[in-house]
Design a protein around this motif. Structure first.
Motif, PDB file in Angstrom:
ATOM      1  N   UNK A 193       0.921  -1.135  -0.011  1.00  0.00           N
ATOM      2  CA  UNK A 193      -0.034   0.120  -0.043  1.00  0.00           C
ATOM      3  C   UNK A 193       0.861   1.138   0.047  1.00  0.00           C
TER       4      UNK A 193
ATOM      5  N   UNK B 271       3.546  10.798   7.965  1.00  0.00           N
ATOM      6  CA  UNK B 271       2.216  10.213   7.558  1.00  0.00           C
ATOM      7  C   UNK B 271       1.869   9.227   8.662  1.00  0.00           C
TER       8      UNK B 271
ATOM      9  N   UNK C  79      -9.675   6.724   2.294  1.00  0.00           N
ATOM     10  CA  UNK C  79      -9.901   5.517   1.973  1.00  0.00           C
ATOM     11  C   UNK C  79     -10.893   4.517   3.063  1.00  0.00           C
TER      12      UNK C  79
ATOM     13  N   UNK D 284       1.902  10.751  -4.418  1.00  0.00           N
ATOM     14  CA  UNK D 284       2.432   9.680  -3.765  1.00  0.00           C
ATOM     15  C   UNK D 284       3.578   8.922  -4.201  1.00  0.00           C
ATOM     16  N   UNK D 285       4.224   9.420  -5.361  1.00  0.00           N
ATOM     17  CA  UNK D 285       5.105   8.394  -5.682  1.00  0.00           C
ATOM     18  C   UNK D 285       6.796   9.112  -5.299  1.00  0.00           C
TER      19      UNK D 285
ATOM     20  N   UNK E  94       5.759   1.651   9.419  1.00  0.00           N
ATOM     21  CA  UNK E  94       4.259   1.425   9.522  1.00  0.00           C
ATOM     22  C   UNK E  94       3.843   0.594  10.360  1.00  0.00           C
TER      23      UNK E  94
ATOM     24  N   UNK F  37       1.860  -0.559 -11.961  1.00  0.00           N
ATOM     25  CA  UNK F  37       0.586  -0.311 -12.881  1.00  0.00           C
ATOM     26  C   UNK F  37       0.181  -0.955 -13.788  1.00  0.00           C
TER      27      UNK F  37
ATOM     28  N   UNK G 167       7.522   9.052   5.856  1.00  0.00           N
ATOM     29  CA  UNK G 167       6.564   7.841   6.240  1.00  0.00           C
ATOM     30  C   UNK G 167       6.343   8.111   8.051  1.00  0.00           C
TER      31      UNK G 167
ATOM     32  N   UNK H   4     -12.112   1.908   3.088  1.00  0.00           N
ATOM     33  CA  UNK H   4     -11.857   0.177   3.012  1.00  0.00           C
ATOM     34  C   UNK H   4     -10.519   0.196   4.032  1.00  0.00           C
ATOM     35  N   UNK H   5      -9.572   0.674   4.028  1.00  0.00           N
ATOM     36  CA  UNK H   5      -8.498   0.704   4.898  1.00  0.00           C
ATOM     37  C   UNK H   5      -8.804   1.318   6.161  1.00  0.00           C
TER      38      UNK H   5
ATOM     39  N   UNK I 198       3.148   2.258  -6.003  1.00  0.00           N
ATOM     40  CA  UNK I 198       2.144   2.223  -6.838  1.00  0.00           C
ATOM     41  C   UNK I 198       2.316   2.259  -8.386  1.00  0.00           C
TER      42      UNK I 198
ATOM     43  N   UNK J 190      -8.123  -0.282 -11.330  1.00  0.00           N
ATOM     44  CA  UNK J 190      -7.198  -0.379 -10.200  1.00  0.00           C
ATOM     45  C   UNK J 190      -6.906  -1.337  -9.427  1.00  0.00           C
ATOM     46  N   UNK J 191      -7.838  -2.776 -10.077  1.00  0.00           N
ATOM     47  CA  UNK J 191      -7.836  -3.586  -9.311  1.00  0.00           C
ATOM     48  C   UNK J 191      -6.676  -4.854  -9.749  1.00  0.00           C
TER      49      UNK J 191
END
Lengths: 207, 807
Positions: free
Chosen positions: B6, B114, B361, B49-50, B76, B15, B111, B363-364, B11, B22-23
């Motif tokens: 994640x 965030x 997000x 985000x990259x 994290x 790609x 990191x 879901x997360x 990401x 995006x699945x």
């Protein structure tokens, strides 16, 4: 005291997140888009339109309106139609008044269910006349052209497979006409004035 | 959970392996699908985000990326389980980071930043980690502090109160790990408290927001400050205490924003509540024992560390782009042991921050919400998802984690006057929670809904509406399964009884999302009467056989004309031709009849789908405008719409909305239509109030849009006059609405009975607090025209309450 020059904060990426945000467009790019990549990026960054996919053919505009208005005020909904039959073929465009509403929709509505199906949304650079029609050979969406799975909400078998099936079972089918009742239950959602589209409805939209 | 996958930075690399949504692509032996195209390069800045590695080449890039993503992943994940190993893990991680820091500085810093912002429940863990890094190398500590200071300044500048709150809490904990000085912390508190002063300034939403931030910070800084700077702490506590005491809501205001009217009447003021928590924690020596405190294990290391001072914090003029927030008292929806009140607050505060910070997000967010109990100290709460047996879990004897999550979700969703996030967030978050833990969360959410509905007679009317919408979305995402039998006795309640109305309206919402036959199969026999008998449909007037001959002639001609794609002019010509021959009626009647005939046929033409409706209205706008030439005519058009869509509330709502868009009717005519005497006895119907909200929102939106345009280009022709006109319309709509409400509420004939009046009263409160800003603009007019001697006592109290609400 920590000096202001202790670290050059500008080296850090403000958009960096651990948890990826859901309000970002996917990597899909419409291959019929007329314009440069720069123009695409500009259009996407201020887009108020969403492409919505994986709908049932029977899902009505009113159902879409109910769900999508949860993310903001809707300007219009453009149903995706089969090029041949002019009936819904499982996608649509939802246009909001603001870009923010489109982003909220990506965050909260994308991936929830409508008519028992998971709906997929993606930021779209904007509707152009002609895009309301399916691009598959048979008039519907390409994804339904070669689909091997049976999907009741999307007309049963994929078009190609249905055609094969049709040819194979042609002789057997004689005399079984009265037994096809599957779409009756689905279409029973229509009120007595039968306003919602059904598969045989040729003048679904005038444009 | 695979955290590495994640990381924003990775990401870009994957790609090619995701489809257009995006699945992850499934591995298909037969390779590409016919419609797949070769992967293209990323689309520039469209996706943030990259992390930039562009300058390095070949294998080096991969290796560096590998190390960086491993480092990130370690940061994290640390503290995900509050195990005995936490001390060792933190120690080991600080060693690794210290070793690799210079090579991967950007990754480590980003990191860490965030983690503080996005994983707020692990604040103590990250404060400890940063304390250790600082003890090992004060230069690193200085950089982190500088970076977080910048993050705080940015959050305050942009009105991101959620981020400000979690960074402030982090700073408070850094005082304890000897990373920042107590003087700095006190200075930050002083900056936050400066605007509210210690004088006699009135409570404003902005002031309350700042005091809330200061109090939340003191809660976590208290332990260190009580040792390092006890007088300073005591003095600031005095400031907030006096602020809260002099500014707490008056009774009328708190009655306006109370969700449950059967709750103990100590008011809903969140600051009073937070002050209670602060007092209790102070009495316990500022010890917070609800969550793990790894910082306590490293006192020796911290003792050697260099303590930094924060650069001065500047509080510019507070932005009003985002609404101010002063927190909220968490709703008590299941019983909980009273001796755990402080722990409950601490845990729910973390849950609340997580719901806010991970709004991007859901879901997360749901996954993390169900895991974050790992931060709890042992025996602080029971966790259903990890319990051996659910039978031993009893919310009366111990806090239950999943119930606390659900309570916070409903607290935010039902927050008055408005929820912090869009309503749909709470529906889709609940859906994700249940998807993550199907059995347990289904039970938890069901219990909480049931507990609210059990008290429905005392629930604020707007909250009943919100819950019904939430429930419909929720149920429609789980195959329409719901135990309706629990509410079957509602079917025998009177038509306007709160519980029956709630169930009925929830079903009507479900009907909009589905269709009648689908719902019928899901309902027990005993509840079927709560559904409409027939599918929603129009109610076209000119189909009855009893119609007289000449009316039928007009209707047939109109129908034929519209069906054959006739124009606006042709339709007008037909009306003219027919009604001119009716010599027994005067011009006024002729106009009325023609208007209704045209309107009914246009609506019929557009009755098939929304697109048809839009096309029909657009096409016949010129003709309709000819008939919409007076306030009475516009009101008549709005009434015709209601009559035509009598059996289809959704179409009624949308058609009215579109007619306003095309300026065929105006907001005032809609307001007049809604408060028509014919609706007496039906004030419980939700769609009437949906129309009112839509209408006032539209008027407000028009004003805001014009103001934005004027700010961008003030030279646009006539914009000032248009804006003045819009503002006038805004004021007129608000005054007219208040006037109607008060007229009906102050008269016997305004409602059918007490229950009917209670619904109307609930909607009046909703209107007043939702549009408080517009009410405040019109106080003198409202005082003289509306809230005068003729107004009932309780409506005047609402007016007083709204004026006292902090704005």
């Amino acid at each position: 005291m920590v000096s202001a020059t202790a670290f050059d904060n500008s080296l850090l990426d403000d958009n960096f997140t651990i948890v990826p945000r859901l309000d970002r467009p996917s990597t899909y790019k419409d291959h019929q888009y007329q314009g440069t990549t720069e123009q695409w990026n500009v259009d996407m960054a201020k887009s108020t339109t969403l492409y919505v996919g994986n709908l049932s053919f029977y899902t009505t505009e009113e159902q879409l309106y109910e769900v999508f208005s949860k993310a903001g005020e809707i300007k219009r909904i453009i149903m995706g139609l089969s090029r041949q039959t002019k009936t819904p073929c499982g996608f649509c465009f939802v246009e909001y008044y603001t870009h923010d509403s489109a982003l909220e929709c990506m965050k909260y509505v994308n991936g929830t269910k409508l008519d028992d199906r998971i709906i997929r949304t993606d930021i779209d650079p904007g509707f152009r006349e002609g895009r309301q029609f399916g691009r598959g050979r048979s008039g519907g969406q390409v994804r339904d052209e070669y689909r091997q799975e049976y999907d009741e909400g999307r007309g049963g078998w994929g078009y190609m497979r249905a055609k094969q099936q049709d040819e194979r079972g042609h002789n057997q089918d004689d005399g079984y006409d009265s037994m096809s009742g599957a779409d009756k239950t689905i279409n029973s959602r229509l009120g007595s004035s039968a306003r919602a589209p059904s598969l045989g409805d040729g003048d679904y939209r005038d444009d | 959970m695979d955290f590495a996958g994640r990381l924003g930075g990775r990401r870009g690399a994957s790609r090619g392996n995701v489809d257009e949504f995006g699945r992850e692509r499934r591995d298909r032996p037969h390779g590409r699908k016919p419609y797949e195209r070769p992967a293209r390069g990323g689309r520039g800045g469209a996706r943030g985000g990259s992390v930039g590695f562009g300058s390095r080449v070949g294998g080096q890039v991969d290796e560096a990326k590998g190390i960086e993503s491993r480092l990130s992943s370690l940061i994290i994940k640390v503290g995900d389980s509050n195990s005995a190993a936490l001390q060792n893990n933190l120690d080991a991680l600080s060693v690794v980071l210290e070793k690799d820091y210079t090579k991967h500085e950007i990754t480590v810093l980003q990191t860490l930043r965030q983690c503080v912002l996005e994983l707020p429940w692990k604040a103590t863990v990250y404060a400890t980690l940063v304390g250790l890094l600082n003890a090992k190398n004060s230069g690193t500590g200085e950089k982190i502090v500088s970076m977080m200071h910048m993050a705080l300044a940015r959050a305050l500048d942009s009105g991101d109160w959620g981020s400000a709150k979690v960074v402030l809490r982090f700073f408070a904990l850094l005082v304890g790990t000897r990373t920042i000085s107590s003087e700095s912390m006190v200075a930050v508190l002083d900056v936050l408290l400066a605007p509210v002063g210690d004088g006699d300034c009135a409570a404003t939403a902005a002031g309350r927001c700042l005091v809330h931030l200061a109090m939340s910070t003191m809660l976590w800084a208290g332990q260190s400050l009580s040792q390092l700077a006890p007088e300073a702490l005591e003095q600031r506590l005095g400031v907030v205490r006096r602020y809260v005491e002099r500014s707490s809501d008056d009774a009328q205001s708190s009655a306006l924003t109370t969700v449950f009217h059967d709750a103990p009447s100590r008011g809903t003021d969140s600051l009073v509540y937070l002050l209670d928590v602060l007092r209790a924690v102070a009495e316990g020596g500022w010890k917070i024992d609800a969550v793990c405190t790894p910082q306590d294990m490293f006192s020796d290391e911290f003792a050697q560390a260099t303590v930094h001072s924060l650069p001065p914090l500047e509080l510019k003029e507070l932005p009003t782009r985002r609404p101010f927030t002063a927190g909220v008292e968490f709703l008590q929806l299941v019983p909980s042991p009273s001796e755990s009140a402080v722990r409950r607050f601490i845990l729910q505060d973390f849950i609340c921050d997580t719901i806010t910070q991970l709004e991007g997000n859901r879901k997360d967010c749901a996954r993390y919400l169900l895991q974050m109990h790992a931060m709890c100290s042992e025996d602080v709460c029971s966790v259903m998802t990890t319990a051996q047996s659910l039978e031993d879990i009893d919310p009366e004897t111990s806090l239950v984690f999943e119930y606390m999550v659900g309570e916070v979700l409903f607290t935010q969703m039902l927050q008055l006057p408005s929820s912090p996030q869009r309503m749909m967030y709470y529906a889709s978050l609940a859906i994700e929670l249940r998807k993550a833990e199907p059995q347990i969360l289904a039970t938890v959410l069901e219990t909480l809904v049931d507990n609210i509905v059990a008290r429905v007679s005392s629930v604020d009317v707007e909250c009943i509406t919100r819950l019904s919408s939430w429930l419909a979305i929720y149920i429609s995402n789980f195959a329409f399964q719901w135990d309706w039998a629990r509410w079957e006795s509602a079917a025998t309640d009177t038509a306007t009884a709160p519980r029956r109305v709630f169930v009925h309206e929830a079903l009507l919402k479900l009907l909009r999302l589905s269709y009648l036959d689908r719902l019928r199969t899901m309902l027990p026999e005993s509840c079927l009467t709560l559904l409409p008998e027939k599918p929603p449909a129009h109610n076209f007037k000119f189909t009855v056989a009893a119609m007289d001959e000449r009316t039928r002639e007009v209707s047939v001609a109109m129908g034929r004309c519209l069906k054959n794609k006739g124009t606006s002019d042709q339709a007008l010509a037909i009306l003219q031709e027919h009604y001119a021959q009716w010599s027994d009626i005067d011009d006024g009647t002729r106009q009325t009849l023609a208007r209704e005939m045209l309107m009914e046929h246009v609506l019929l033409l557009g009755s098939k789908t929304l697109s048809h409706m839009l096309n029909a209205i657009e096409k016949f706008t010129p003709a309709l405008l000819r008939f919409a030439d007076s306030p009475e005519a516009k009101l008549a058009i709005a009434r015709t719409v209601e009559d035509f869509w009598l059996r289809h509330p959704q179409f009624f709502v949308i058609t009215i909305d579109k007619l306003i868009d095309y300026r065929i009717i105006d907001p005032i005519s809609v307001v007049d239509m809604l408060f028509d005497e014919e609706h007496v006895g039906q004030w419980c119907k939700f769609h009437l109030w949906e129309i009112l909200r839509n209408t006032i929102n539209k008027v407000n939106l028009r004003v805001t849009q014009l103001q934005t345009r004027m700010a961008e280009d003030p030279s646009t022709e006539g914009i000032e006059a248009t804006l003045a006109q819009m503002v006038q319309e805004q004021n007129d709509s608000v005054v007219a609405t208040a006037r109607h409400f008060v007229r009906l509420l102050s008269s016997q004939s305004g409602s059918a009975d007490d229950v009917d009046r209670a619904w109307l009263m609930g909607r009046f409160k909703e209107f007043m607090r939702t549009y408080q800003a517009q009410i405040m603009e019109n106080v003198p007019v409202l005082e003289s025209l509306v809230f005068n001697e003729a107004a009932s006592q309780d409506t005047c109290q609402v007016f007083v309450g709204v004026r006292n609400l902090p704005a």
